[in-house]
Design a protein around this motif. Structure first.
Motif, PDB file in Angstrom:
ATOM      1  N   THR A 193       0.803  -1.132   0.071  1.00 67.02           N
ATOM      2  CA  THR A 193       0.072  -0.048  -0.001  1.00 67.02           C
ATOM      3  C   THR A 193       0.741   1.068   0.091  1.00 67.02           C
ATOM      4  OG1 THR A 193      -0.057   0.114   2.431  1.00 67.02           O
ATOM      5  CG2 THR A 193      -1.706  -1.191   1.375  1.00 67.02           C
ATOM      6  N   PRO A 194       0.432   2.426  -0.523  1.00 69.04           N
ATOM      7  CA  PRO A 194       1.126   3.648  -0.488  1.00 69.04           C
ATOM      8  C   PRO A 194       1.625   4.152   0.722  1.00 69.04           C
ATOM      9  CG  PRO A 194      -0.541   3.774  -2.191  1.00 69.04           C
ATOM     10  CD  PRO A 194      -0.984   2.399  -1.241  1.00 69.04           C
ATOM     11  N   ARG A 195       0.680   3.901   1.590  1.00 68.76           N
ATOM     12  CA  ARG A 195       1.039   4.434   2.995  1.00 68.76           C
ATOM     13  C   ARG A 195       1.887   3.592   3.955  1.00 68.76           C
ATOM     14  NH1 ARG A 195      -2.311   8.406   4.672  1.00 68.76           N
ATOM     15  NH2 ARG A 195      -2.538   7.225   6.957  1.00 68.76           N
ATOM     16  N   ALA A 196       2.568   2.450   3.333  1.00 73.13           N
ATOM     17  CA  ALA A 196       3.209   1.495   4.064  1.00 73.13           C
ATOM     18  C   ALA A 196       4.469   2.373   4.644  1.00 73.13           C
ATOM     19  CB  ALA A 196       3.690   0.416   3.218  1.00 73.13           C
ATOM     20  N   THR A 197       4.978   1.660   5.768  1.00 73.95           N
ATOM     21  CA  THR A 197       6.032   2.461   6.487  1.00 73.95           C
ATOM     22  C   THR A 197       7.204   1.603   6.631  1.00 73.95           C
ATOM     23  OG1 THR A 197       5.714   1.764   8.735  1.00 73.95           O
ATOM     24  CG2 THR A 197       4.427   3.575   8.035  1.00 73.95           C
ATOM     25  N   GLY A 198       8.435   2.164   6.943  1.00 75.89           N
ATOM     26  CA  GLY A 198       9.726   1.386   6.796  1.00 75.89           C
ATOM     27  C   GLY A 198       9.432   0.083   7.997  1.00 75.89           C
ATOM     28  N   LYS A 199       8.820   0.584   9.039  1.00 72.57           N
ATOM     29  CA  LYS A 199       8.749  -0.620  10.089  1.00 72.57           C
ATOM     30  C   LYS A 199       7.790  -1.718   9.445  1.00 72.57           C
ATOM     31  CE  LYS A 199       8.649  -1.623  14.517  1.00 72.57           C
ATOM     32  NZ  LYS A 199      10.049  -1.987  15.232  1.00 72.57           N
ATOM     33  N   MET A 200       6.745  -1.453   8.681  1.00 75.21           N
ATOM     34  CA  MET A 200       6.117  -2.511   8.234  1.00 75.21           C
ATOM     35  C   MET A 200       7.036  -3.488   7.539  1.00 75.21           C
ATOM     36  SD  MET A 200       2.392  -0.650   7.559  1.00 75.21           S
ATOM     37  CE  MET A 200       1.565   0.225   8.688  1.00 75.21           C
ATOM     38  N   ARG A 201       7.931  -2.749   6.650  1.00 73.63           N
ATOM     39  CA  ARG A 201       8.784  -3.477   5.839  1.00 73.63           C
ATOM     40  C   ARG A 201       9.892  -4.351   6.606  1.00 73.63           C
ATOM     41  NH1 ARG A 201       7.490   0.717   2.475  1.00 73.63           N
ATOM     42  NH2 ARG A 201       8.778   2.277   3.477  1.00 73.63           N
ATOM     43  N   GLN A 202      10.170  -3.656   7.701  1.00 69.24           N
ATOM     44  CA  GLN A 202      11.034  -4.343   8.497  1.00 69.24           C
ATOM     45  C   GLN A 202      10.208  -5.706   9.003  1.00 69.24           C
ATOM     46  OE1 GLN A 202      11.657  -2.368  12.396  1.00 69.24           O
ATOM     47  NE2 GLN A 202      13.487  -3.935  12.996  1.00 69.24           N
ATOM     48  N   ASN A 203       9.028  -5.606   9.588  1.00 73.60           N
ATOM     49  CA  ASN A 203       8.153  -6.644   9.884  1.00 73.60           C
ATOM     50  C   ASN A 203       8.206  -7.855   8.880  1.00 73.60           C
ATOM     51  OD1 ASN A 203       7.512  -4.953  12.239  1.00 73.60           O
ATOM     52  ND2 ASN A 203       5.682  -4.629  11.794  1.00 73.60           N
ATOM     53  N   LEU A 204       8.154  -7.616   7.789  1.00 72.11           N
ATOM     54  CA  LEU A 204       7.924  -8.454   6.408  1.00 72.11           C
ATOM     55  C   LEU A 204       9.268  -9.164   6.623  1.00 72.11           C
ATOM     56  CD1 LEU A 204       6.804 -10.055   4.373  1.00 72.11           C
ATOM     57  CD2 LEU A 204       7.460  -7.960   2.821  1.00 72.11           C
ATOM     58  N   ALA A 205      10.455  -8.360   6.413  1.00 73.30           N
ATOM     59  CA  ALA A 205      11.687  -8.868   6.518  1.00 73.30           C
ATOM     60  C   ALA A 205      11.728 -10.164   7.755  1.00 73.30           C
ATOM     61  CB  ALA A 205      12.708  -7.893   6.877  1.00 73.30           C
ATOM     62  N   LEU A 206      11.476  -9.520   9.014  1.00 74.97           N
ATOM     63  CA  LEU A 206      11.497 -10.502  10.173  1.00 74.97           C
ATOM     64  C   LEU A 206      10.720 -11.844   9.702  1.00 74.97           C
ATOM     65  CD1 LEU A 206      10.797  -8.128  13.006  1.00 74.97           C
ATOM     66  CD2 LEU A 206      13.009  -8.869  12.053  1.00 74.97           C
ATOM     67  N   VAL A 207       9.541 -11.674   9.323  1.00 72.47           N
ATOM     68  CA  VAL A 207       8.629 -12.918   8.855  1.00 72.47           C
ATOM     69  C   VAL A 207       9.471 -13.690   7.984  1.00 72.47           C
ATOM     70  CG1 VAL A 207       6.476 -13.732   8.120  1.00 72.47           C
ATOM     71  CG2 VAL A 207       6.581 -12.004   9.676  1.00 72.47           C
ATOM     72  N   LEU A 208       9.869 -13.070   6.821  1.00 75.62           N
ATOM     73  CA  LEU A 208      10.723 -13.605   5.889  1.00 75.62           C
ATOM     74  C   LEU A 208      12.025 -14.554   6.320  1.00 75.62           C
ATOM     75  CD1 LEU A 208      10.478 -11.034   2.956  1.00 75.62           C
ATOM     76  CD2 LEU A 208       9.425 -13.444   3.061  1.00 75.62           C
ATOM     77  N   GLY A 209      12.759 -14.035   7.362  1.00 74.98           N
ATOM     78  CA  GLY A 209      13.726 -14.538   7.942  1.00 74.98           C
ATOM     79  C   GLY A 209      13.470 -15.853   8.601  1.00 74.98           C
ATOM     80  N   LEU A 210      12.215 -15.672   9.493  1.00 75.06           N
ATOM     81  CA  LEU A 210      11.839 -16.860  10.181  1.00 75.06           C
ATOM     82  C   LEU A 210      11.255 -17.913   9.223  1.00 75.06           C
ATOM     83  CD1 LEU A 210       9.517 -15.125  12.651  1.00 75.06           C
ATOM     84  CD2 LEU A 210      11.838 -16.220  13.037  1.00 75.06           C
ATOM     85  N   ARG A 211      10.807 -17.425   7.765  1.00 71.30           N
ATOM     86  CA  ARG A 211      10.506 -18.658   6.967  1.00 71.30           C
ATOM     87  C   ARG A 211      11.760 -19.167   6.151  1.00 71.30           C
ATOM     88  NH1 ARG A 211       5.813 -18.207   2.997  1.00 71.30           N
ATOM     89  NH2 ARG A 211       5.887 -20.681   3.504  1.00 71.30           N
ATOM     90  N   GLY A 212      12.990 -18.778   6.554  1.00 70.07           N
ATOM     91  CA  GLY A 212      14.063 -19.130   5.933  1.00 70.07           C
ATOM     92  C   GLY A 212      14.520 -18.335   4.536  1.00 70.07           C
ATOM     93  N   ASP A 213      13.654 -17.486   4.292  1.00 74.01           N
ATOM     94  CA  ASP A 213      13.798 -16.484   2.881  1.00 74.01           C
ATOM     95  C   ASP A 213      14.724 -15.351   3.189  1.00 74.01           C
ATOM     96  OD1 ASP A 213      13.678 -15.270   0.580  1.00 74.01           O
ATOM     97  OD2 ASP A 213      11.716 -15.276   0.391  1.00 74.01           O
ATOM     98  N   TYR A 214      16.016 -15.954   3.477  1.00 75.57           N
ATOM     99  CA  TYR A 214      17.014 -14.785   4.033  1.00 75.57           C
ATOM    100  C   TYR A 214      17.477 -13.725   2.834  1.00 75.57           C
ATOM    101  CZ  TYR A 214      17.375 -17.739   7.882  1.00 75.57           C
ATOM    102  OH  TYR A 214      16.938 -18.802   9.063  1.00 75.57           O
TER     103      TYR A 214
END
Length: 261
Positions: A193-214
């Motif tokens: 979404t256009p209103r997404a923040t850097g914090k939200m992208r960080q959250n996605l990065a955390l979830v991806l890391g937990l899934r092994g998609d480093y």
């Protein structure tokens, strides 16, 4: 009020505001300057000073009480915020702004069970307020009612389809129960979404890391808008996923992945 006085002192010297206290042009100027500082710089101390001054002038002003309490919560003065909101609720028992902020403040202090009936009252008056719905979902997640929380997040999404916060919180709700595929799908909706923040992208990065998609996680973490300390937050998220009780303790911490709005 002592808190308002201390905050105002950071701007231009404190005068107690209230019945029989000095006001007039000097006070108006300080309040105006604080308002400008809070809007331009995102300065929550200035915001607290501004709204605190208005609240002291008129404790019945529901907007001033809610905004003042929100600013106090942002600067970590949760107990003071709760005091303001208790008084404000007694003066404005059905005001959805007061009730919603009261629920958020209780949630952020780890008192989610107490927050839930307050959110119910707020939503009875203003049922389609996506911010209140999303905050209620956080409280439900804190007490372990994840299915109910996700239903509330989806109601918030339906009420405000373009807002990323409910998608973010839905994704973090799935992360709490280790449903990482669903967490990723929701988080990708948030960051698209256009209103997404850097914090939200960080959250996605955390979830991806937990899934092994480093690889993808590292790409998001190294983006110019990504906040620092991804690795430390990843450890925190792993702890939250395995120990949901930590959610309450981290509800309003600076690095907490869930956004209460």
């Amino acid at each position: 009020m002592a808190v308002a006085c201390a905050l105002a002192a950071l701007l231009a010297g404190c005068q107690t505001v209230g019945a029989g206290s000095p006001s007039g042009p000097d006070l108006d100027t300080r309040l105006h300057d604080a308002d400008v500082m809070s809007e331009v710089n995102g300065n929550v101390v200035a915001k607290a000073a501004y709204w605190g001054g208005l609240y002291e002038q008129d404790p019945r002003d529901a907007e001033a009480a809610a905004e003042y309490a929100s600013a106090l919560r942002a600067v970590g003065s949760t107990a003071a915020a709760i005091d303001v909101l208790r008084r404000a609720e007694s003066l404005n028992p059905d005001d959805p702004r007061i009730l919603a902020e009261y629920g958020k403040t209780l949630t952020s202090s780890g008192r989610a069970a107490e927050a839930l009936p307050v959110f119910d009252k707020a939503l009875a008056v203003d049922p389609d307020n996506w911010r209140t719905l999303s905050a209620q979902g956080v409280a439900l997640d804190q007490v372990g009612q994840h299915d109910a929380a996700r239903a509330v997040y989806r109601a918030a999404i339906a009420a405000a389809p373009g807002e990323p916060t409910p998608w973010n919180n839905l994704g973090m709700s799935y992360a709490l129960t280790n449903d990482l595929k669903d967490a990723e799908l929701a988080m990708r909706k948030a960051v698209s979404t256009p209103r997404a923040t850097g914090k939200m992208r960080q959250n996605l990065a955390l979830v991806l890391g937990l899934r092994g998609d480093y690889t993808d996680a590292e790409r998001l973490a190294s983006a110019p808008t990504a906040p620092a300390a991804i690795s430390g937050d990843a450890e925190k998220l792993r702890a939250i996923v395995t120990q949901p009780a930590l959610w309450a303790r981290e509800a309003n911490a600076d690095n907490n992945p869930v956004i209460i709005e």
